[in-house]
Design a protein around this motif. Structure first.
Motif, PDB file in Angstrom:
ATOM      1  N   THR A 181      -3.705  18.779   1.079  1.00  8.65           N
ATOM      2  CA  THR A 181      -4.071  17.593   0.318  1.00  8.65           C
ATOM      3  C   THR A 181      -2.854  16.991  -0.376  1.00  8.65           C
ATOM      4  OG1 THR A 181      -6.267  18.495  -0.058  1.00  8.65           O
ATOM      5  CG2 THR A 181      -5.591  16.703  -1.481  1.00  8.65           C
ATOM      6  N   THR A 182      -1.971  17.835  -0.898  1.00  9.13           N
ATOM      7  CA  THR A 182      -0.776  17.337  -1.572  1.00  9.13           C
ATOM      8  C   THR A 182       0.133  16.597  -0.598  1.00  9.13           C
ATOM      9  OG1 THR A 182      -0.871  19.086  -3.225  1.00  9.13           O
ATOM     10  CG2 THR A 182       1.256  18.017  -2.906  1.00  9.13           C
ATOM     11  N   ILE A 183       0.330  17.158   0.576  1.00 11.22           N
ATOM     12  CA  ILE A 183       1.164  16.493   1.580  1.00 11.22           C
ATOM     13  C   ILE A 183       0.562  15.146   1.966  1.00 11.22           C
ATOM     14  CG2 ILE A 183       2.006  16.643   3.960  1.00 11.22           C
ATOM     15  CD1 ILE A 183       2.184  19.709   3.512  1.00 11.22           C
ATOM     16  N   PHE A 184      -0.748  15.122   2.192  1.00 12.93           N
ATOM     17  CA  PHE A 184      -1.430  13.872   2.532  1.00 12.93           C
ATOM     18  C   PHE A 184      -1.297  12.856   1.398  1.00 12.93           C
ATOM     19  CE2 PHE A 184      -5.285  11.225   2.413  1.00 12.93           C
ATOM     20  CZ  PHE A 184      -5.124  10.554   3.615  1.00 12.93           C
ATOM     21  N   ALA A 185      -1.467  13.316   0.164  1.00 16.88           N
ATOM     22  CA  ALA A 185      -1.355  12.420  -0.987  1.00 16.88           C
ATOM     23  C   ALA A 185       0.044  11.829  -1.073  1.00 16.88           C
ATOM     24  CB  ALA A 185      -1.692  13.172  -2.273  1.00 16.88           C
ATOM     25  N   TYR A 186       1.070  12.673  -0.894  1.00 13.17           N
ATOM     26  CA  TYR A 186       2.437  12.188  -0.994  1.00 13.17           C
ATOM     27  C   TYR A 186       2.794  11.242   0.149  1.00 13.17           C
ATOM     28  CZ  TYR A 186       3.760  15.224  -4.901  1.00 13.17           C
ATOM     29  OH  TYR A 186       3.885  15.818  -6.126  1.00 13.17           O
ATOM     30  N   ILE A 187       2.357  11.537   1.341  1.00  9.99           N
ATOM     31  CA  ILE A 187       2.636  10.637   2.467  1.00  9.99           C
ATOM     32  C   ILE A 187       1.930   9.304   2.270  1.00  9.99           C
ATOM     33  CG2 ILE A 187       2.247  10.289   4.945  1.00  9.99           C
ATOM     34  CD1 ILE A 187       2.803  13.320   5.276  1.00  9.99           C
ATOM     35  N   THR A 188       0.671   9.352   1.855  1.00 11.25           N
ATOM     36  CA  THR A 188      -0.074   8.119   1.579  1.00 11.25           C
ATOM     37  C   THR A 188       0.605   7.319   0.476  1.00 11.25           C
ATOM     38  OG1 THR A 188      -2.150   9.157   2.254  1.00 11.25           O
ATOM     39  CG2 THR A 188      -2.313   7.173   0.877  1.00 11.25           C
ATOM     40  N   ALA A 189       0.986   8.002  -0.606  1.00 13.49           N
ATOM     41  CA  ALA A 189       1.645   7.323  -1.725  1.00 13.49           C
ATOM     42  C   ALA A 189       2.959   6.685  -1.283  1.00 13.49           C
ATOM     43  CB  ALA A 189       1.881   8.310  -2.865  1.00 13.49           C
ATOM     44  N   ALA A 190       3.733   7.416  -0.496  1.00 15.87           N
ATOM     45  CA  ALA A 190       5.034   6.888  -0.060  1.00 15.87           C
ATOM     46  C   ALA A 190       4.874   5.644   0.810  1.00 15.87           C
ATOM     47  CB  ALA A 190       5.815   7.974   0.690  1.00 15.87           C
ATOM     48  N   LEU A 191       3.982   5.715   1.777  1.00 14.85           N
ATOM     49  CA  LEU A 191       3.772   4.547   2.647  1.00 14.85           C
ATOM     50  C   LEU A 191       3.243   3.360   1.851  1.00 14.85           C
ATOM     51  CD1 LEU A 191       2.300   6.287   5.819  1.00 14.85           C
ATOM     52  CD2 LEU A 191       4.593   5.310   5.512  1.00 14.85           C
ATOM     53  N   ALA A 192       2.337   3.633   0.913  1.00 14.20           N
ATOM     54  CA  ALA A 192       1.782   2.545   0.100  1.00 14.20           C
ATOM     55  C   ALA A 192       2.837   1.952  -0.823  1.00 14.20           C
ATOM     56  CB  ALA A 192       0.586   3.064  -0.705  1.00 14.20           C
ATOM     57  N   GLU A 193       3.640   2.797  -1.451  1.00 18.56           N
ATOM     58  CA  GLU A 193       4.658   2.283  -2.367  1.00 18.56           C
ATOM     59  C   GLU A 193       5.723   1.483  -1.619  1.00 18.56           C
ATOM     60  OE1 GLU A 193       7.632   3.635  -5.960  1.00 18.56           O
ATOM     61  OE2 GLU A 193       6.942   5.182  -4.567  1.00 18.56           O
ATOM     62  N   ILE A 194       6.202   2.029  -0.528  1.00 20.42           N
ATOM     63  CA  ILE A 194       7.260   1.335   0.215  1.00 20.42           C
ATOM     64  C   ILE A 194       6.753   0.015   0.781  1.00 20.42           C
ATOM     65  CG2 ILE A 194       8.771   1.463   2.231  1.00 20.42           C
ATOM     66  CD1 ILE A 194       8.892   4.531   1.645  1.00 20.42           C
ATOM     67  N   SER A 195       5.554   0.013   1.349  1.00 18.01           N
ATOM     68  CA  SER A 195       5.039  -1.251   1.898  1.00 18.01           C
ATOM     69  C   SER A 195       4.734  -2.253   0.792  1.00 18.01           C
ATOM     70  CB  SER A 195       3.822  -1.002   2.791  1.00 18.01           C
ATOM     71  OG  SER A 195       2.783  -0.408   2.072  1.00 18.01           O
ATOM     72  N   GLY A 196       4.241  -1.782  -0.339  1.00 17.94           N
ATOM     73  CA  GLY A 196       3.987  -2.687  -1.463  1.00 17.94           C
ATOM     74  C   GLY A 196       5.267  -3.291  -2.005  1.00 17.94           C
ATOM     75  N   CYS A 197       6.277  -2.462  -2.171  1.00 15.14           N
ATOM     76  CA  CYS A 197       7.567  -2.973  -2.647  1.00 15.14           C
ATOM     77  C   CYS A 197       8.221  -3.881  -1.613  1.00 15.14           C
ATOM     78  CB  CYS A 197       8.485  -1.809  -2.989  1.00 15.14           C
ATOM     79  SG  CYS A 197       7.983  -0.903  -4.466  1.00 15.14           S
ATOM     80  N   PHE A 198       8.054  -3.549  -0.337  1.00 21.04           N
ATOM     81  CA  PHE A 198       8.622  -4.397   0.710  1.00 21.04           C
ATOM     82  C   PHE A 198       7.974  -5.785   0.702  1.00 21.04           C
ATOM     83  CE2 PHE A 198       9.040  -6.083   5.030  1.00 21.04           C
ATOM     84  CZ  PHE A 198      10.429  -6.050   5.157  1.00 21.04           C
ATOM     85  N   ALA A 199       6.684  -5.852   0.366  1.00 19.20           N
ATOM     86  CA  ALA A 199       6.016  -7.158   0.284  1.00 19.20           C
ATOM     87  C   ALA A 199       6.703  -8.041  -0.756  1.00 19.20           C
ATOM     88  CB  ALA A 199       4.539  -6.980  -0.047  1.00 19.20           C
ATOM     89  N   PHE A 200       7.069  -7.457  -1.896  1.00 22.19           N
ATOM     90  CA  PHE A 200       7.785  -8.224  -2.922  1.00 22.19           C
ATOM     91  C   PHE A 200       9.187  -8.589  -2.436  1.00 22.19           C
ATOM     92  CE2 PHE A 200       4.317  -6.820  -5.424  1.00 22.19           C
ATOM     93  CZ  PHE A 200       4.233  -7.684  -6.497  1.00 22.19           C
ATOM     94  N   TRP A 201       9.839  -7.651  -1.766  1.00 21.37           N
ATOM     95  CA  TRP A 201      11.167  -7.906  -1.198  1.00 21.37           C
ATOM     96  C   TRP A 201      11.090  -9.067  -0.199  1.00 21.37           C
ATOM     97  CZ3 TRP A 201      16.037  -5.664  -1.846  1.00 21.37           C
ATOM     98  CH2 TRP A 201      16.975  -5.961  -0.870  1.00 21.37           C
ATOM     99  N   ALA A 202      10.077  -9.029   0.665  1.00 25.71           N
ATOM    100  CA  ALA A 202       9.916 -10.072   1.686  1.00 25.71           C
ATOM    101  C   ALA A 202       9.716 -11.438   1.041  1.00 25.71           C
ATOM    102  CB  ALA A 202       8.749  -9.731   2.609  1.00 25.71           C
ATOM    103  N   TRP A 203       8.944 -11.478  -0.024  1.00 23.73           N
ATOM    104  CA  TRP A 203       8.692 -12.746  -0.712  1.00 23.73           C
ATOM    105  C   TRP A 203       9.961 -13.253  -1.396  1.00 23.73           C
ATOM    106  CZ3 TRP A 203       7.562 -13.028  -6.343  1.00 23.73           C
ATOM    107  CH2 TRP A 203       7.340 -14.340  -6.768  1.00 23.73           C
ATOM    108  N   LEU A 204      10.616 -12.378  -2.160  1.00 23.03           N
ATOM    109  CA  LEU A 204      11.754 -12.828  -2.955  1.00 23.03           C
ATOM    110  C   LEU A 204      13.063 -12.917  -2.174  1.00 23.03           C
ATOM    111  CD1 LEU A 204      11.083 -10.903  -6.275  1.00 23.03           C
ATOM    112  CD2 LEU A 204      10.968 -13.364  -5.908  1.00 23.03           C
TER     113      LEU A 204
END
Length: 107
Positions: free
Chosen positions: A2-25
């Motif tokens: 569960t911890t590995i799944f949580a961390y992988i999910t968190a990483a993909l979500a954080e990076i894609s979310g931050c990339f969305a802001f990067w793409a806009w700005l």
């Protein structure tokens, strides 16, 4: 697991979310990129709550190693820049540190 799944999910979500802001700005994408980016960042925060840890700071610290590894995977897969040997060495050190933080016996 569960911890590995949580961390992988968190990483993909954080990076894609931050990339969305990067793409806009930085890449001139539409402001509408911020909508899925915001949802993705909310998923990131929620996923970190799935980690079985008595202290949030410890869960976040261990996540840092996973985030670094996922960021370099993003660099390679999405941005087309292959990580060099120093990137790989750094990720290895970070993942060892994350494992120590998570798996250390505690009273």
């Amino acid at each position: 697991m569960t911890t590995i799944f949580a961390y992988i999910t968190a990483a993909l979500a954080e990076i894609s979310g931050c990339f969305a802001f990067w793409a806009w700005l930085r890449l001139g994408k539409s402001v509408w990129w911020l909508v899925p980016g915001g949802f993705s960042l909310a998923l990131f925060a929620w996923a970190l709550t799935w980690v079985d840890s008595s202290a949030a700071g410890r869960a976040y610290a261990a996540y840092g190693g996973v985030y670094i590894a996922a960021s370099l995977a993003w660099l390679w897969v999405v941005e087309g820049v292959r990580p060099d040997r120093w990137d790989v060495l750094g990720v290895g050190i970070c993942l060892i540190g994350a494992a120590i933080i998570l798996a250390a016996p505690r009273a």
